[in-house]
Design an enzyme around this catalytic site. Sequence first.
Site, short mmCIF file in Angstrom:
data_model
loop_
_atom_site.label_atom_id
_atom_site.label_comp_id
_atom_site.label_asym_id
_atom_site.label_seq_id
_atom_site.Cartn_x
_atom_site.Cartn_y
_atom_site.Cartn_z
N CYS A 194 33.18 109.81 106.07
CA CYS A 194 32.44 108.86 106.91
C CYS A 194 31.43 109.64 107.75
CB CYS A 194 33.36 108.12 107.86
SG CYS A 194 34.60 107.18 106.99
N TYR B 35 20.80 169.12 107.12
CA TYR B 35 20.11 168.92 105.86
C TYR B 35 18.70 169.47 106.03
CZ TYR B 35 23.44 165.96 103.34
OH TYR B 35 24.51 165.48 102.67
N LYS C 56 10.82 152.74 107.98
CA LYS C 56 12.00 152.57 108.83
C LYS C 56 12.78 151.32 108.44
CE LYS C 56 12.34 154.87 112.39
NZ LYS C 56 11.51 155.21 113.51
N CYS D 66 29.35 112.16 113.97
CA CYS D 66 29.84 110.81 113.66
C CYS D 66 30.70 110.22 114.77
CB CYS D 66 30.60 110.80 112.34
SG CYS D 66 32.20 111.63 112.46
N CYS E 165 33.24 114.31 117.39
CA CYS E 165 32.29 114.95 116.49
C CYS E 165 30.86 114.63 116.92
CB CYS E 165 32.54 114.46 115.06
SG CYS E 165 31.23 114.95 113.91
N ASP F 71 19.01 160.60 111.23
CA ASP F 71 18.86 160.36 112.65
C ASP F 71 19.59 161.45 113.40
OD1 ASP F 71 17.94 159.10 114.81
OD2 ASP F 71 19.30 157.39 114.73
N CYS G 12 36.32 117.93 112.53
CA CYS G 12 36.02 116.51 112.70
C CYS G 12 36.95 115.75 111.78
CB CYS G 12 34.56 116.26 112.31
SG CYS G 12 34.22 114.55 111.85
N GLU H 209 13.38 160.83 100.32
CA GLU H 209 14.66 161.27 100.87
C GLU H 209 15.02 160.42 102.08
OE1 GLU H 209 13.45 165.35 102.89
OE2 GLU H 209 12.38 165.00 101.05
N LYS I 227 15.86 159.36 105.85
CA LYS I 227 15.42 159.87 107.15
C LYS I 227 16.64 159.94 108.05
CE LYS I 227 11.90 159.31 110.69
NZ LYS I 227 12.72 159.62 111.85
S1 IVH Z 1 9.67 165.45 107.22
C1 IVH Z 1 5.65 166.93 108.44
N1 IVH Z 1 11.90 164.52 106.27
O1 IVH Z 1 11.98 162.53 111.50
C2 IVH Z 1 6.87 166.18 108.12
N2 IVH Z 1 11.56 164.42 108.61
O2 IVH Z 1 9.82 161.03 112.76
C3 IVH Z 1 7.97 166.46 109.06
N3 IVH Z 1 13.42 163.50 109.88
O3 IVH Z 1 10.67 165.19 113.36
C4 IVH Z 1 9.17 165.69 108.88
N4 IVH Z 1 14.74 163.14 108.16
O4 IVH Z 1 13.18 165.20 112.81
C5 IVH Z 1 11.17 164.73 107.37
N5 IVH Z 1 13.89 163.77 105.31
C6 IVH Z 1 13.14 163.98 106.40
C7 IVH Z 1 13.60 163.65 107.69
C8 IVH Z 1 12.76 163.88 108.78
C9 IVH Z 1 14.63 163.06 109.47
C10 IVH Z 1 12.97 163.49 111.29
C11 IVH Z 1 12.38 164.80 111.74
C12 IVH Z 1 11.00 164.48 112.22
C13 IVH Z 1 11.10 163.02 112.49
C14 IVH Z 1 9.74 162.36 112.38
#
Ligand code: IVH
Length: 752
Positions: free
Chosen positions: A435, A227, A318, A415, A412, A121, A430, A117, A119
Amino acid sequence: MTPHKAEAKARIAQLHAEINRHNYRYYSLDDPLISDAEYDQLMRELQQLEQRFPELITPDSPTQRVGAEPLDRFGEVHHRLPMLSLENAFSDTELKEFDRRVRARLKTDEELIYAAEPKLDGLAISLRYEDGVLVQAATRGDGNRGEDVTLNVRTIPSVPLALLGSGWPAILEVRGEVYMPKSGFLALNERVCQMGQKPFANPRNAAAGSLRQLDPRITATRPLAIYCYGFGEIEGGPLAPTHSKSIARIAAWGLRVSPELQTVKGVGGCAVYYRQIAQRRDAFDYDIDGVVFKVDRYDLQARLGFVARAPRWAIAQKFPAEEAITRIKAVEFQVGRTGAITPVARLEPVFVGGATVSNATLHNMDEVVRKDVRAGDTVCVRRAGDVIPEVVRVILEKRPKGAERILLPTRCPVCGSEVIKPEGEAVARCSGGLCCAAQRRESIKHFAARRMMDIEGLGDKLVDQLVESGLVHDLADLYQLKREQIAGMERMGEKSADNLLQALEKSKQTTLARFLFALGIREVGEATAAALASHFKTLDALKQARLSDFIIEKGVKGVGEVTAKAICDYLQSHPNLVVHGDFACWLASLKIRGLTLEVAKRLVEQFGSLDQLSAATVDQLRYQRCSLVDGVGPVTAEHVVAFFHQPHNLEVIDRLIDAGIHWDEGEAEPSDQQPLSGLTFVLTGSLSRPRGEIKDQLQSLGARVAGSVSKKTHYLVAGDAAGSKLEKAQQLGVQVLDEAGLEALLQERQAN
Ligand code: IVH
């Protein structure tokens, strides 16, 4: 309880259920069943009932989201199961290392199923439901103790205050990420700026600031979403034997989960997933900084356990940071194929966007001035995806004393010819033409490239050497190269010399369109070259073409739509006019809009008499330049004509033809008109249809289907359990498609 109150209580329960269901459809599924007005009507009915019977208001009522009274401080929450963090991988190698470790611990050679899934932010949050009702929401804090942000979280529309359906455990702790959608972030910042306040730096900060507000009424105005991706305490144990199935269960209870969650097989599947998400990253309405892979089976997770603060069964891969800070050592000027002079910053090497970067483009002098870039400056550089690294901004605080402005050279750098920058244009050039060694070098690289003459083995480094050594002066010299001359170049041997000679030989059989594209005529790209080839059919016809073969002029120069109409209107409404004196002077004296003496003279030249002029239509008067060749406008036409009038160019072309370059003249190429012409595919892994069937389909659309991945491969179609071909494709940067991706590509190509 009075009968009224009992009735109200029943209706309130009904309204709760109905409104919750619509909230879920609207906020979690993005698929509402009713209009906003109908929804408002339900909410109003509920509010009215609650006003009459305040004692019937419950904390899970949909009216209770709007934001409670401000707090002095947040309470503390003890997480019964700690909120963990994740180990990071910054490369495919590190991910492979993780997978190897996991399998070694589990003592298995089999490929594992991972739940994959994005990650997000944002901020980690824990939601506690008791008997299906949200009772507490807490931040991660130090993992063991977080802050009680229940009142704030209740204002987030995609967080259900009560779970839908049935079958949930009496205690259910769900973990997820609260974030601010990019669109909402932009709108919020606009509002903030209008109020004269400082905007938030990014959606993450905005989400954090909004969630950690002591006044929930403020949080309620902020566009937050959630989410859910994990679990804390659950009475009675896990919801299913795997993570992916557990997530599916909570989704059915109305908790919002990522639509991107997938199970993938082995580290190969992880790699495909990672690339696909990376490619689509910008299209998501939320920021992500990588992807998370979790061993899907809970029994395996339990055997793997934890280290320090992170589980052994999960990892975050990452994305490389796209911006980095470094220093400009010098600014130099590069000369391109058409003589365009580009300022380039030479950098202290820096790792950014997944590669070490030591040069960044400054585009043109206007950009240099706008960003005020100077040698010695500390700058922020950006490299996203496949784009050329660029200097984003200068960090002025770090500018060394005496750093001087950068000036466009008058000559240039390669040349010594004069540099010309037409007024109003951003690009300086140029004037040395062929040339100039730099222009020659670049035009040879262009000629040899895949979509042009496709001379395999003639890379940039070799071209540089061939031009520098004086062996190759122009395009035609390529075909005079001797085996020993090539073998004498750096990093070349007899074998590679033979290969290059073979590639040169092979390139001689081409098409007129490719040849024209390869010649590097200004403004002539792939599509224009094809249009020219199909219009003129032969090289000779093109050589002899004049501007009037590309463009025809209609009407009278200086007469636009407005003037043409004004002339027609005037003459029609004055049928009995008599010319006095000189015809042109008389016309100009009529004071018709836009009809100057100069225009009048041209009208007289073209139409002769007043009778003839009076009979002219708007279309006959209005000046227009019409292309006779599809997609070739006047500017391009001028470049093409000029190119074929240069004796030097004609001589090179003759020598190329003498060397044996040929094509079928006068025949359109049917293969170029198919949706997948010119594309090479490789198939790998297990696909849902027999490979032969997919291969036939691709070939019938004009594609080539090859057995192995090389630099020439355009797409690798990877099914489950893809292995070495996938790795190779990733090394070479070949685009990888899954079956859905292939389907999308086919639809797009066939639609065009
Ligand atoms: S799982 C034991 N799934 O990333 C596993 N974390 O760097 C716990 N995060 O503290 C995290 N998307 O805030 C998981 N799809 C995802 C995530 C996710 C974002 C964040 C979360 C966690 C941090 C770890």
